[in-house]
Scaffold this motif. Sequence first.
Motif, PDB file in Angstrom:
ATOM      1  N   ASP A  58      49.543  44.357  33.679  1.00 36.50           N
ATOM      2  CA  ASP A  58      48.890  43.666  32.550  1.00 36.50           C
ATOM      3  C   ASP A  58      48.601  44.699  31.465  1.00 36.50           C
ATOM      4  O   ASP A  58      49.509  45.355  30.989  1.00 36.50           O
ATOM      5  N   LYS A 112      43.259  51.464  28.968  1.00 28.00           N
ATOM      6  CA  LYS A 112      42.722  51.155  30.301  1.00 28.00           C
ATOM      7  C   LYS A 112      43.600  51.868  31.325  1.00 28.00           C
ATOM      8  O   LYS A 112      44.631  51.352  31.740  1.00 28.00           O
ATOM      9  N   HIS A 156      41.940  43.180  37.806  1.00 27.29           N
ATOM     10  CA  HIS A 156      40.900  42.774  36.838  1.00 27.29           C
ATOM     11  C   HIS A 156      39.525  42.726  37.510  1.00 27.29           C
ATOM     12  O   HIS A 156      38.526  43.169  36.935  1.00 27.29           O
ATOM     13  N   TYR A 159      38.398  46.315  38.060  1.00 25.10           N
ATOM     14  CA  TYR A 159      37.929  46.896  36.795  1.00 25.10           C
ATOM     15  C   TYR A 159      36.513  46.396  36.451  1.00 25.10           C
ATOM     16  O   TYR A 159      35.632  47.181  36.084  1.00 25.10           O
ATOM     17  N   THR A 160      36.310  45.090  36.601  1.00 22.34           N
ATOM     18  CA  THR A 160      35.000  44.514  36.276  1.00 22.34           C
ATOM     19  C   THR A 160      33.906  45.063  37.181  1.00 22.34           C
ATOM     20  O   THR A 160      32.822  45.435  36.732  1.00 22.34           O
ATOM     21  N   THR A 168      31.539  40.013  39.047  1.00 23.96           N
ATOM     22  CA  THR A 168      32.744  39.235  38.765  1.00 23.96           C
ATOM     23  C   THR A 168      32.365  37.760  38.644  1.00 23.96           C
ATOM     24  O   THR A 168      31.277  37.342  39.037  1.00 23.96           O
TER      25      THR A 168
END
Length: 641
Positions: A58, A112, A156, A159-160, A168
């Motif tokens: 992504d 990122k 994702h 990362y969060t 999350t």
Amino acid sequence: MSKKEVNTDIWVASMLKENEIKYDAQGSTVKELDEALKTASKRGTGHAGYPEYVAVIDDFVLVVEDKADTSKQIKLTENGIIDMDTKAVTDYAVNGAYFYAKRIAQGSNFKKVFAVGVSGNEKHHEITPLWVDDRESYKMLPDLESFVSFSPQNIHEYYTRYVLEEETDFEKTTEQILKDASELHEYLRTYGTLKDQDKPLVVAGILLALDEIEYGGFNISLLTGDQTSGMRDGDKLMNAIKGRLTRSNVGPDAKKDKLLAEFSILQTSFRLNEINEVLGKTPLKFYTEFLYEHVFKNIKYQKTSEDFIGRFYGEFMSYSGGDGQTLGIILTPRHICDLMCDLVDIEPNDVVLDPTCGTAGFLISAMHRMLSKADSDQQRRNIKKKQLHGYELQSNMFAVACANMILRRDGNSNLECCDFLAKNPAQVQMKGTTVGLMNPPYSQGTKADPSQYELSFIEHLLDSLTIGARAAVIVPQSSMTGKSKAEKAFKVSIMKHHTLEGVITCNTETFYGVGVNPVIAVFTAHEPHPKDKVCKFIDFRDDGYETRAHVGLVEGDSAKDKRQHLLDVWNGCVEAPSKFCVESTVQPDDEWLHSFYYFNDEIPTDADFEKAIGDYLTFEFSMVMQNREYLFEGDDDDAES
């Protein structure tokens, strides 16, 4: 490049591929990344320099450097930060990965960036991730066992949780669900004075009635508390439940009657049907509005609502007082149900049986896995209608299980309220069951009634499956030791007719607050255990799940990674040190546990040796200073003799 280094490269590449991470080796096909690396020589020559692997997932970039020797994992300065001297960058995995990642973060539009240093091999290794920004800073993240956290499905969330240190979406939703479940339990107690065993039945019945709104068979406005018409709120809810059972094709009639008899508390409880002065309505209407507002409102049906309803109901059942213990049942946590489905590798064409199904947790996990792998609508219909079977002895739990399956749109709940041990295995075999999943009643067996031992349930399950079927059971570890005469006989009989594949020792808090140390045992049915069969015994007590006060067992930061590592070891994708997995032949009178077979296969490093010598000398000096030098005199005497 040495053979060890090549093997490490191959192993790391296989992990990336296994987790569906598309990577480039020694460069990047993404022009912008390639440009950033053209002057990234680790030796500072200004020439091109490339890490082992670069992947774009992504909007994230993953940079991987590896070394064959774990002593070359990372080098820190005296101040405890990553050393960026040329030799450290060249010789150490984390330092090199950080060097390249920083070049990408500073020299491209990709901001990122994860840097990952890997050293060792599949059996003994270290995987250290960093978060790298476009300035001169980084964030060291906890070590991993695999690359599953960086897969397209998980990166994702990773990362969060780790970089942003935020909850999350799943965690936020779970927190709200727990809050709602807690409130509902309190309301059931305060306004309904309900017993623990009745709470799940009331909630399950109302959820079934609410499910009829979609078809016009129920409306909350009908609950007026008016008893003059002879139709109380409970009667109206029961009519909706009857409609829902009919719509689900629940049959035969005897089964439907048994379900309705369990839900009849909605009608027979005077307190539930009487208008409460504080509420200004009946408790039944209050509960129905609560469930509609917090579970059904503004939720589209099909998959999203199924997942949400299922999670709410699961959390409600696991909350204090409703966890099944008062019903004589220890409910299996959802993550264990999912894990056991993975251990036996359930496929869409399997036929699954849970002979002590409780609230149908195993069947729901199996159904979700099978549906996710199905490739046609007809196959999905068959899974729901024909391939999920369960038995439950207690009628109240049977009703809850049926409701649970119906709310998951299972098509037609193939559950029976009966005593599994009274079933003829040959007759059960006619179902064609290829997978058995079970959490039998615990600690019920005695010398007077050995049929209630967990091993008795295991043997009966295996006898009831088809030839070559797989089975996974979760039982107390004491059942794997076989201390009593009857249990020893069961182990002999099981190995005579079936094959033990392995046993996994679980987190001691898996059944939070119950005080059971569980293990998962996996078998193959109707294939006698070969004498030279090598089984896997795994210590999975550190599974990444943590206990939280007033909540219970929750998924910790490392749970996904540890779970993937377990499955990789179980499936033979990677090796593991003996402290995690021991492979051994077995005998019936062995204790089928990791602790029984464990041996330490790790070769001490020079640093370990030096530390041991230093610790001993420190201890000896301390004893001498305390005038206890006599403790060491015996050794000298022995040496002289």
